[in-house]
Design a protein around this motif. Structure first.
Motif, mmCIF file in Angstrom:
data_model
loop_
_atom_site.group_PDB
_atom_site.id
_atom_site.type_symbol
_atom_site.label_atom_id
_atom_site.label_comp_id
_atom_site.label_asym_id
_atom_site.label_seq_id
_atom_site.Cartn_x
_atom_site.Cartn_y
_atom_site.Cartn_z
ATOM 1 N N SER A 41 -9.910 35.125 15.304
ATOM 2 C CA SER A 41 -8.594 35.002 15.888
ATOM 3 C C SER A 41 -7.913 34.291 15.163
ATOM 4 O O SER A 41 -8.291 33.532 14.110
ATOM 5 C CB SER A 41 -8.909 34.308 17.583
ATOM 6 O OG SER A 41 -7.875 33.766 17.761
ATOM 7 N N SER A 42 -6.416 34.400 15.499
ATOM 8 C CA SER A 42 -5.569 33.349 14.692
ATOM 9 C C SER A 42 -5.448 31.992 15.294
ATOM 10 O O SER A 42 -4.651 31.239 14.715
ATOM 11 C CB SER A 42 -4.191 34.008 14.698
ATOM 12 O OG SER A 42 -3.907 35.291 14.248
ATOM 13 N N ASP A 43 -6.369 31.861 16.361
ATOM 14 C CA ASP A 43 -6.220 30.471 16.919
ATOM 15 C C ASP A 43 -6.761 29.596 15.897
ATOM 16 O O ASP A 43 -7.524 29.512 14.917
ATOM 17 C CB ASP A 43 -7.459 30.615 17.776
ATOM 18 C CG ASP A 43 -7.583 29.358 18.813
ATOM 19 O OD1 ASP A 43 -7.438 28.169 18.393
ATOM 20 O OD2 ASP A 43 -7.154 29.590 20.036
ATOM 21 N N ARG A 45 -7.805 26.497 15.950
ATOM 22 C CA ARG A 45 -9.070 25.784 16.227
ATOM 23 C C ARG A 45 -10.171 26.463 15.361
ATOM 24 O O ARG A 45 -11.365 25.878 15.466
ATOM 25 C CB ARG A 45 -9.499 25.827 17.786
ATOM 26 C CG ARG A 45 -8.477 24.761 18.455
ATOM 27 C CD ARG A 45 -8.527 24.726 19.989
ATOM 28 N NE ARG A 45 -8.286 26.209 20.466
ATOM 29 C CZ ARG A 45 -8.603 26.704 21.829
ATOM 30 N NH1 ARG A 45 -8.803 25.805 22.672
ATOM 31 N NH2 ARG A 45 -8.353 27.820 21.978
ATOM 32 N N ILE A 46 -10.083 27.734 14.869
ATOM 33 C CA ILE A 46 -11.121 28.446 14.494
ATOM 34 C C ILE A 46 -10.875 28.384 12.824
ATOM 35 O O ILE A 46 -9.877 28.908 12.415
ATOM 36 C CB ILE A 46 -11.129 29.882 14.891
ATOM 37 C CG1 ILE A 46 -10.970 29.897 16.339
ATOM 38 C CG2 ILE A 46 -12.334 30.649 14.190
ATOM 39 C CD1 ILE A 46 -11.989 29.495 17.083
ATOM 40 N N ASP A 47 -12.000 28.053 12.075
ATOM 41 C CA ASP A 47 -11.890 28.144 10.469
ATOM 42 C C ASP A 47 -13.078 28.707 10.124
ATOM 43 O O ASP A 47 -14.139 28.192 10.027
ATOM 44 C CB ASP A 47 -11.547 26.648 10.160
ATOM 45 C CG ASP A 47 -11.686 26.589 8.590
ATOM 46 O OD1 ASP A 47 -12.104 27.773 7.836
ATOM 47 O OD2 ASP A 47 -11.015 25.441 8.006
ATOM 48 N N PRO A 48 -12.931 29.905 9.691
ATOM 49 C CA PRO A 48 -14.247 30.787 9.316
ATOM 50 C C PRO A 48 -14.893 30.097 8.339
ATOM 51 O O PRO A 48 -16.212 30.081 8.199
ATOM 52 C CB PRO A 48 -13.624 32.234 8.749
ATOM 53 C CG PRO A 48 -12.468 32.366 9.687
ATOM 54 C CD PRO A 48 -11.651 30.935 9.751
ATOM 55 N N CYS A 49 -14.365 29.706 7.052
ATOM 56 C CA CYS A 49 -14.897 28.966 5.977
ATOM 57 C C CYS A 49 -15.594 27.906 6.531
ATOM 58 O O CYS A 49 -16.799 27.462 5.959
ATOM 59 C CB CYS A 49 -14.239 28.720 4.930
ATOM 60 S SG CYS A 49 -13.451 30.384 4.233
ATOM 61 N N LEU A 50 -15.020 27.080 7.408
ATOM 62 C CA LEU A 50 -15.678 25.444 7.799
ATOM 63 C C LEU A 50 -16.907 26.042 8.650
ATOM 64 O O LEU A 50 -17.918 25.355 8.296
ATOM 65 C CB LEU A 50 -14.563 24.966 8.509
ATOM 66 C CG LEU A 50 -15.127 23.541 9.100
ATOM 67 C CD1 LEU A 50 -15.433 22.590 8.090
ATOM 68 C CD2 LEU A 50 -13.952 23.130 10.105
ATOM 69 N N ARG A 63 -7.392 38.086 10.461
ATOM 70 C CA ARG A 63 -7.188 37.198 11.742
ATOM 71 C C ARG A 63 -5.993 37.697 12.457
ATOM 72 O O ARG A 63 -5.147 38.041 11.824
ATOM 73 C CB ARG A 63 -6.823 35.736 11.226
ATOM 74 C CG ARG A 63 -7.994 35.048 10.502
ATOM 75 C CD ARG A 63 -7.774 33.417 10.179
ATOM 76 N NE ARG A 63 -7.752 32.861 11.434
ATOM 77 C CZ ARG A 63 -7.843 31.609 11.521
ATOM 78 N NH1 ARG A 63 -8.332 30.938 10.380
ATOM 79 N NH2 ARG A 63 -8.076 30.925 12.675
ATOM 80 N N ASN A 64 -6.014 37.764 13.598
ATOM 81 C CA ASN A 64 -4.928 38.059 14.449
ATOM 82 C C ASN A 64 -5.051 37.685 16.008
ATOM 83 O O ASN A 64 -6.310 37.048 16.169
ATOM 84 C CB ASN A 64 -4.682 39.769 14.301
ATOM 85 C CG ASN A 64 -6.043 40.574 14.939
ATOM 86 O OD1 ASN A 64 -6.616 39.977 15.869
ATOM 87 N ND2 ASN A 64 -6.089 41.648 14.432
ATOM 88 N N ALA A 105 -5.777 34.829 24.006
ATOM 89 C CA ALA A 105 -5.558 36.019 24.010
ATOM 90 C C ALA A 105 -6.185 36.917 25.028
ATOM 91 O O ALA A 105 -5.444 37.452 25.883
ATOM 92 C CB ALA A 105 -5.777 36.994 22.795
ATOM 93 N N MET A 106 -7.545 36.438 25.520
ATOM 94 C CA MET A 106 -8.429 36.949 26.473
ATOM 95 C C MET A 106 -7.702 36.547 27.873
ATOM 96 O O MET A 106 -7.761 37.180 29.098
ATOM 97 C CB MET A 106 -9.694 36.761 26.404
ATOM 98 C CG MET A 106 -10.252 37.503 25.283
ATOM 99 S SD MET A 106 -10.080 39.434 25.262
ATOM 100 C CE MET A 106 -8.676 39.674 24.378
ATOM 101 N N ARG A 107 -7.307 35.265 27.883
ATOM 102 C CA ARG A 107 -6.714 34.548 29.007
ATOM 103 C C ARG A 107 -5.543 35.443 29.514
ATOM 104 O O ARG A 107 -5.325 35.650 30.640
ATOM 105 C CB ARG A 107 -6.411 33.077 28.954
ATOM 106 C CG ARG A 107 -6.202 32.386 30.157
ATOM 107 C CD ARG A 107 -6.134 30.910 29.906
ATOM 108 N NE ARG A 107 -7.096 30.153 29.409
ATOM 109 C CZ ARG A 107 -8.329 29.599 29.980
ATOM 110 N NH1 ARG A 107 -8.296 29.734 31.423
ATOM 111 N NH2 ARG A 107 -9.367 29.016 29.358
#
Length: 227
Positions: A41-43, A45-50, A63-64, A105-107
């Motif tokens: 997600s583009s959110d 709060r999400i950091d893939p590498c972290l 990301r989208n 997005a799902m909300r």
């Protein structure tokens, strides 16, 4: 984070992390060879590498809104081009679709009528690419609370995107050759845990020491037809 803090961060990165890892960045300047395509997600709060503790150059990231991969045959998209480049051009062997808890997005998808006037572009994106998720949830889970429906929608959306991936020619070819694995993950923001879809029991299980690649139904069907 205000822009001033971002600039301070850039300076801190250059003066500390970059200087101490100069050799790695010099190697990266010669080309990339990521091992995983990570779709999320583009959110903010999400950091893939972290969350995966990956280094620069290890993840190729898409990301989208809604961690969506449109099915092949839909309008040409940046997502489809990125998937094709990652798999064919970079030789990616693992693709992760990673949804997350409290997904806006799902909300919005579950209340999509409210988006049409307020955010028409978001409405079009979700209506065109996530309607099958919304219909599945609304038709099959009557009487559930909104929060329970949201959790189900987040999970089902990740599985829908796996199915969408499988419609892309480059994905189908690599799956058939046994050169690609697909993974369905959910990141839980409040606990920091990741749950992976385990097809053996049809549930998302806490991901600890081993992966749960999603079985390729096309391969299974083809194998059965040869028996």
């Amino acid at each position: 984070m205000p822009i001033k803090r971002m600039i301070e961060g850039l300076n801190e990165f250059h003066d500390n992390y970059f200087i101490s890892h100069r050799e790695m960045f010099e190697q990266l300047s010669q080309g990339q060879s990521p091992e995983v395509l990570f779709v999320t997600s583009s959110d903010s709060r999400i950091d893939p590498c972290l969350i995966t503790q990956s280094q620069p150059g290890e993840l190729f990231v898409i990301r989208n809104v809604g961690n969506i991969i449109p099915a092949h045959g839909a309008s040409p998209s940046a997502e489809a081009a990125a998937v094709e480049y990652a798999v064919h051009g970079l030789g990616i062997r693992d693709i992760v679709i990673c949804g997350h808890s409290h997904c806006g997005a799902m909300r919005g998808l579950l209340q999509i009528g409210n988006l049409a006037q307020q955010m028409p572009l978001v409405y079009d994106w979700l209506k065109n690419n996530a309607e099958s998720t919304r219909r599945l949830v609304m038709d099959n889970y009557p009487g559930y609370s909104h929060e329970k429906l949201l959790k189900i929608a987040i999970e089902q959306n990740v599985l829908t995107q796996i199915e969408n991936l499988e419609t892309h020619p480059v994905i189908r070819s690599k799956l058939h050759a046994g050169k690609l694995n697909l993974h369905a993950w959910i990141y839980e923001i409040e606990t920091g845990e990741v749950f992976a879809y385990d097809a053996a029991n049809g549930q998302f299980k806490l991901l600890e020491n081993r992966p749960f690649p999603v079985p390729n139904p096309l391969i299974a069907a083809h194998s059965d037809s040869l028996r």
